[in-house]
Design a protein around this motif. Structure first.
Motif, PDB file in Angstrom:
ATOM      1  N   LEU A 155     -31.646  53.241 -34.887  1.00 52.96           N
ATOM      2  CA  LEU A 155     -31.289  52.661 -33.596  1.00 52.96           C
ATOM      3  C   LEU A 155     -32.200  51.483 -33.261  1.00 52.96           C
ATOM      4  N   ALA A 156     -33.502  51.661 -33.463  1.00 57.46           N
ATOM      5  CA  ALA A 156     -34.441  50.568 -33.182  1.00 57.46           C
ATOM      6  C   ALA A 156     -34.102  49.343 -34.019  1.00 57.46           C
ATOM      7  N   ALA A 157     -33.754  49.555 -35.286  1.00 54.28           N
ATOM      8  CA  ALA A 157     -33.395  48.432 -36.147  1.00 54.28           C
ATOM      9  C   ALA A 157     -32.132  47.736 -35.666  1.00 54.28           C
ATOM     10  N   GLU A 158     -31.205  48.487 -35.125  1.00 53.56           N
ATOM     11  CA  GLU A 158     -29.928  47.932 -34.672  1.00 53.56           C
ATOM     12  C   GLU A 158     -30.061  47.090 -33.415  1.00 53.56           C
ATOM     13  N   ILE A 159     -30.916  47.508 -32.489  1.00 54.25           N
ATOM     14  CA  ILE A 159     -30.780  46.965 -31.138  1.00 54.25           C
ATOM     15  C   ILE A 159     -32.046  46.376 -30.530  1.00 54.25           C
ATOM     16  N   ALA A 160     -33.219  46.745 -31.023  1.00 52.60           N
ATOM     17  CA  ALA A 160     -34.456  46.357 -30.333  1.00 52.60           C
ATOM     18  C   ALA A 160     -34.895  44.939 -30.681  1.00 52.60           C
ATOM     19  N   HIS A 161     -35.291  44.183 -29.659  1.00 53.53           N
ATOM     20  CA  HIS A 161     -35.955  42.902 -29.883  1.00 53.53           C
ATOM     21  C   HIS A 161     -37.412  43.129 -30.274  1.00 53.53           C
ATOM     22  N   ARG A 162     -38.038  44.101 -29.611  1.00 55.84           N
ATOM     23  CA  ARG A 162     -39.444  44.414 -29.857  1.00 55.84           C
ATOM     24  C   ARG A 162     -39.587  45.898 -30.115  1.00 55.84           C
ATOM     25  N   VAL A 163     -40.597  46.225 -30.905  1.00 54.78           N
ATOM     26  CA  VAL A 163     -40.996  47.615 -31.095  1.00 54.78           C
ATOM     27  C   VAL A 163     -42.438  47.762 -30.635  1.00 54.78           C
ATOM     28  N   VAL A 164     -42.673  48.749 -29.794  1.00 55.90           N
ATOM     29  CA  VAL A 164     -44.016  49.078 -29.325  1.00 55.90           C
ATOM     30  C   VAL A 164     -44.341  50.476 -29.845  1.00 55.90           C
ATOM     31  N   ILE A 165     -45.416  50.596 -30.610  1.00 53.12           N
ATOM     32  CA  ILE A 165     -45.811  51.887 -31.166  1.00 53.12           C
ATOM     33  C   ILE A 165     -47.004  52.426 -30.394  1.00 53.12           C
ATOM     34  N   LEU A 166     -46.836  53.659 -29.907  1.00 51.76           N
ATOM     35  CA  LEU A 166     -47.896  54.347 -29.178  1.00 51.76           C
ATOM     36  C   LEU A 166     -48.530  55.397 -30.080  1.00 51.76           C
ATOM     37  N   ALA A 167     -49.832  55.587 -29.932  1.00 53.79           N
ATOM     38  CA  ALA A 167     -50.549  56.645 -30.637  1.00 53.79           C
ATOM     39  C   ALA A 167     -51.652  57.148 -29.728  1.00 53.79           C
ATOM     40  N   ASP A 168     -51.628  58.448 -29.459  1.00 50.19           N
ATOM     41  CA  ASP A 168     -52.644  59.061 -28.587  1.00 50.19           C
ATOM     42  C   ASP A 168     -52.791  58.327 -27.264  1.00 50.19           C
ATOM     43  N   GLY A 169     -51.660  57.900 -26.701  1.00 54.10           N
ATOM     44  CA  GLY A 169     -51.669  57.293 -25.383  1.00 54.10           C
ATOM     45  C   GLY A 169     -52.000  55.817 -25.334  1.00 54.10           C
ATOM     46  N   GLU A 170     -52.196  55.187 -26.495  1.00 54.36           N
ATOM     47  CA  GLU A 170     -52.532  53.774 -26.540  1.00 54.36           C
ATOM     48  C   GLU A 170     -51.498  53.005 -27.345  1.00 54.36           C
ATOM     49  N   ILE A 171     -51.302  51.732 -27.011  1.00 52.37           N
ATOM     50  CA  ILE A 171     -50.424  50.869 -27.795  1.00 52.37           C
ATOM     51  C   ILE A 171     -51.192  50.377 -29.016  1.00 52.37           C
ATOM     52  N   VAL A 172     -50.647  50.663 -30.210  1.00 54.38           N
ATOM     53  CA  VAL A 172     -51.313  50.249 -31.447  1.00 54.38           C
ATOM     54  C   VAL A 172     -50.538  49.147 -32.167  1.00 54.38           C
ATOM     55  N   ALA A 173     -49.311  48.891 -31.741  1.00 55.14           N
ATOM     56  CA  ALA A 173     -48.533  47.788 -32.320  1.00 55.14           C
ATOM     57  C   ALA A 173     -47.518  47.345 -31.284  1.00 55.14           C
ATOM     58  N   ASP A 174     -47.293  46.025 -31.218  1.00 61.88           N
ATOM     59  CA  ASP A 174     -46.327  45.459 -30.275  1.00 61.88           C
ATOM     60  C   ASP A 174     -45.892  44.115 -30.841  1.00 61.88           C
ATOM     61  N   GLY A 175     -44.628  44.041 -31.257  1.00 67.26           N
ATOM     62  CA  GLY A 175     -44.157  42.783 -31.815  1.00 67.26           C
ATOM     63  C   GLY A 175     -42.685  42.825 -32.144  1.00 67.26           C
ATOM     64  N   PRO A 176     -42.137  41.733 -32.704  1.00 66.68           N
ATOM     65  CA  PRO A 176     -40.727  41.714 -33.086  1.00 66.68           C
ATOM     66  C   PRO A 176     -40.404  42.869 -34.019  1.00 66.68           C
ATOM     67  N   THR A 177     -39.189  43.380 -33.908  1.00 69.16           N
ATOM     68  CA  THR A 177     -38.811  44.594 -34.626  1.00 69.16           C
ATOM     69  C   THR A 177     -39.098  44.505 -36.118  1.00 69.16           C
ATOM     70  N   ALA A 178     -38.612  43.450 -36.767  1.00 70.29           N
ATOM     71  CA  ALA A 178     -38.794  43.344 -38.211  1.00 70.29           C
ATOM     72  C   ALA A 178     -40.279  43.313 -38.582  1.00 70.29           C
ATOM     73  N   GLY A 179     -41.074  42.577 -37.826  1.00 72.86           N
ATOM     74  CA  GLY A 179     -42.487  42.457 -38.148  1.00 72.86           C
ATOM     75  C   GLY A 179     -43.231  43.768 -38.045  1.00 72.86           C
ATOM     76  N   VAL A 180     -42.786  44.662 -37.151  1.00 72.16           N
ATOM     77  CA  VAL A 180     -43.478  45.936 -36.963  1.00 72.16           C
ATOM     78  C   VAL A 180     -42.987  46.989 -37.949  1.00 72.16           C
ATOM     79  N   VAL A 181     -41.665  47.148 -38.095  1.00 70.37           N
ATOM     80  CA  VAL A 181     -41.148  48.296 -38.846  1.00 70.37           C
ATOM     81  C   VAL A 181     -41.177  48.095 -40.356  1.00 70.37           C
ATOM     82  N   VAL A 182     -41.079  46.842 -40.828  1.00 67.18           N
ATOM     83  CA  VAL A 182     -41.040  46.629 -42.278  1.00 67.18           C
ATOM     84  C   VAL A 182     -42.327  47.108 -42.933  1.00 67.18           C
ATOM     85  N   SER A 183     -43.440  46.955 -42.268  1.00 68.24           N
ATOM     86  CA  SER A 183     -44.721  47.357 -42.839  1.00 68.24           C
ATOM     87  C   SER A 183     -45.069  48.812 -42.560  1.00 68.24           C
TER      88      SER A 183
END
Length: 564
Positions: A502-530
């Motif tokens: 779903l995120a790949a289909e529709i999101a402009h940005r992906v924000v990844i949270l870990a233990d209550g903090e944002i650890v990644a925030d950027g364009p979908t492809a740039g975040v999820v491919v890695s």
């Protein structure tokens, strides 16, 4: 182990049987995956194995279902509890105790097992499902995914011979889902446990299935057979199968590994084509299309388009829930027309952030603004004009006795034209009758109804917590189309999801949270491919190029073939 003999189930007032013509046997020690569109009767068929149908759900069961030689018509669920363990779509409805450890022990206490046996099995299950750190936690404080693991663990401890699982990974993050599925596979292979499972996220589970049981919406008899063979004829299939169909691979691959081995020629065909960002994510127009029912008319007094402030802004946010610091140092801005996917493991703080944005939780420190207002200090009747939340448990929004009554109330609360909510329900999931009670809907159907209720108010900021839980691929496609339309017309969307597709289909940005903090925030492809955890199947198959979806690949191939 399980025998269906010309089984059909008909509910009172239904035009026809929900399930019909099931005549087959499930052998011992196999994992059988139920596949089919929403509403085709998968949950009903599972209920006939556990005895919940017809003893608790009502309806008329014709034919015969036997489990380990016991007829489920004459044996109630309690009398099957030593051989059948059941986890439904809604684990909260099945919890009996208050803490994790007590819940794991409860089923064994009911069967009268010795205390030393109970203690050993509880410890084994805590380790198997990664729950050791939560053993003393109150169940009410757990995230949705953590509750799902506890529910699965509670039926594993009695060591049943048959496990019946309805959407067991729907609320789990990718890593936790793999852990649970690995446990199920170990039970099947090492202990000979028979597992009957329904799951819409086929990309997660189809590779683990020994056989697939395909239920067709057209009324055709169910088919039981080899997963690859049935995926070739199934109306629902995961992205890896869709890519295989597009590339013409035979037999169809069911795993990323198999697909990567065959993808050399496809990579060569795509070598000179760049993935077109925006094929799957929405490209926002400068103005909404005239006449759209979603269009927002943000204008100044002289009629010119107004400059719009951020739909939501969060600065230095911290939130404590009891003794747990659920969020800390969170900074986030969401602009009109933007779709943001919140991702991260279970318990990372995604639902907490959504609850704070909608005013259900008060910040411990920091600031939250939605439409210029502080949500926790804004009256609900006013806040609904700025933000709407579709919660992880749709029943939290459903109070009326019929779908029609829910829609009427939604139209009234939102000052919308009569029929607005009902039209949305029909668009999201056709075929739901007006007089249907919400409790009689499947999990996916309840979600569609809750989403329609929230969308009726056309909030500038739409929040969704696990919006594809319980939805099949067709229903998810309809949801994606509506969300794209909303984003294209200026609505901001924030969705917390474990659904990487779903995120790949529709999101402009992906924000990844870990233990209550944002650890990644950027364009979908740039975040999820890695990310090995949050990359969709197509990305894993065609890496290191930034392909996200089958739709991107299809468009690129069509363009390449059309080039002289």
């Amino acid at each position: 182990m399980i025998r269906f003999e010309d089984v059909s189930v008909t509910y009172e007032g239904a035009a026809g049987p929900t399930v019909r013509g099931v005549d087959l046997a499930v052998p011992e020690g196999e994992l059988v995956l139920l596949v089919g569109p929403s509403g085709v009767g998968k949950s009903t068929l599972l209920g006939t194995v556990s005895g919940l149908v017809p003893h608790f759900t009502g309806g008329t069961l014709r034919g015969r279902v036997t489990v380990a030689g016991r007829d489920t018509r004459t044996h109630k669920p309690r009398e099957l509890a030593d051989v059948v363990g059941t986890v439904g779509q809604d684990p909260l409805a099945h919890f009996v105790t208050d803490t994790v450890e007590d819940e794991l022990a409860y089923g064994m206490e009911s069967l009268g097992l010795a205390p030393d046996v109970m203690r050993r099995r509880v410890e084994e299950t805590l380790d198997l499902l990664g729950l050791a750190g939560l053993r003393d936690r109150p169940i009410a404080t757990l995230s949705g995914g953590q509750r799902q693991r506890v529910a699965i663990g509670s039926v594993l401890t009695p060591h049943p011979r048959v496990l019946v699982l309805d959407e067991p990974t729907s609320a789990l993050d990718p890593a936790a889902a793999e852990e649970v599925l690995a446990v199920l596979q170990r039970l099947v292979h090492d202990l000979g446990t028979t597992v009957l499972m329904a799951e819409h996220r086929l990309e997660r589970v189809v590779q683990y299935a020994d056989q697939v049981l395909l239920l067709a919406a057209s009324g055709e008899p169910p088919m039981l057979g080899d997963p690859a063979d049935l995926m070739a004829r199934s109306p629902v299939y995961p992205p890896v199968v869709a890519l295989g169909r597009l590339a013409g691979w035979s037999p169809l691959p069911l795993t990323v590994r198999d697909a990567r081995r065959r993808a050399g020629a496809l990579r060569d065909r795509l070598a000179d084509v760049a993935p077109r960002q925006g094929t799957t994510a929405v490209r926002r127009p400068e103005r909404p299309e005239r006449g759209s029912r979603w269009a927002r008319r943000d204008r100044t007094a002289n009629g010119t388009p107004a400059e719009r402030a951020p739909a939501a802004s969060v600065a230095g946010l911290a939130v404590r829930r009891g003794r747990v610091e659920a969020l800390r140092r969170v900074d986030l801005t969401v602009t009109p027309g933007e779709t943001v996917a919140l991702m991260g493991r279970n318990g990372a703080g995604k639902s907490t952030l959504l609850a704070t944005l909608v005013g259900l939780l008060e910040p411990t420190s920091g600031t939250v603004r939605v439409g210029g207002a502080a949500p926790h200090r804004t009256a609900p009747r006013r806040l609904i004009r700025h933000v709407g939340l579709v919660p992880q448990e749709p029943r939290d929004l459903l109070y009326a006795d019929t779908v029609a009554a829910e829609c009427t109330a939604a139209d009234r609360d939102a000052d919308a034209a009569p029929g607005t909510c009902r039209a949305l329900v029909s668009e999201l999931l056709p075929g739901i009758a007006d007089d249907t009670h919400p409790r009689d809907l499947s999990e996916g159907q309840r979600l569609a109804l809750a989403l329609a209720i929230v969308l009726t108010a056309r909030p500038p900021l739409l929040l969704l917590d696990e919006p594809t839980r319980g939805l099949d691929y067709a229903a998810k496609a309809r949801l994606v189309a509506i969300l794209r339309s909303l984003a294209a017309e200026g609505h901001a969307i924030v969705l917390a999801t474990h659904d990487v597709e779903l995120a790949a289909e529709i999101a402009h940005r992906v924000v990844i949270l870990a233990d209550g903090e944002i650890v990644a925030d950027g364009p979908t492809a740039g975040v999820v491919v890695s990310s090995p955890s949050f990359a969709p199947q197509v990305t894993k198959i065609l890496a290191p190029r930034e392909w996200l979806t089958v739709a991107q690949v299809r468009e690129a191939l069509a363009a390449a073939e059309g080039t002289p």
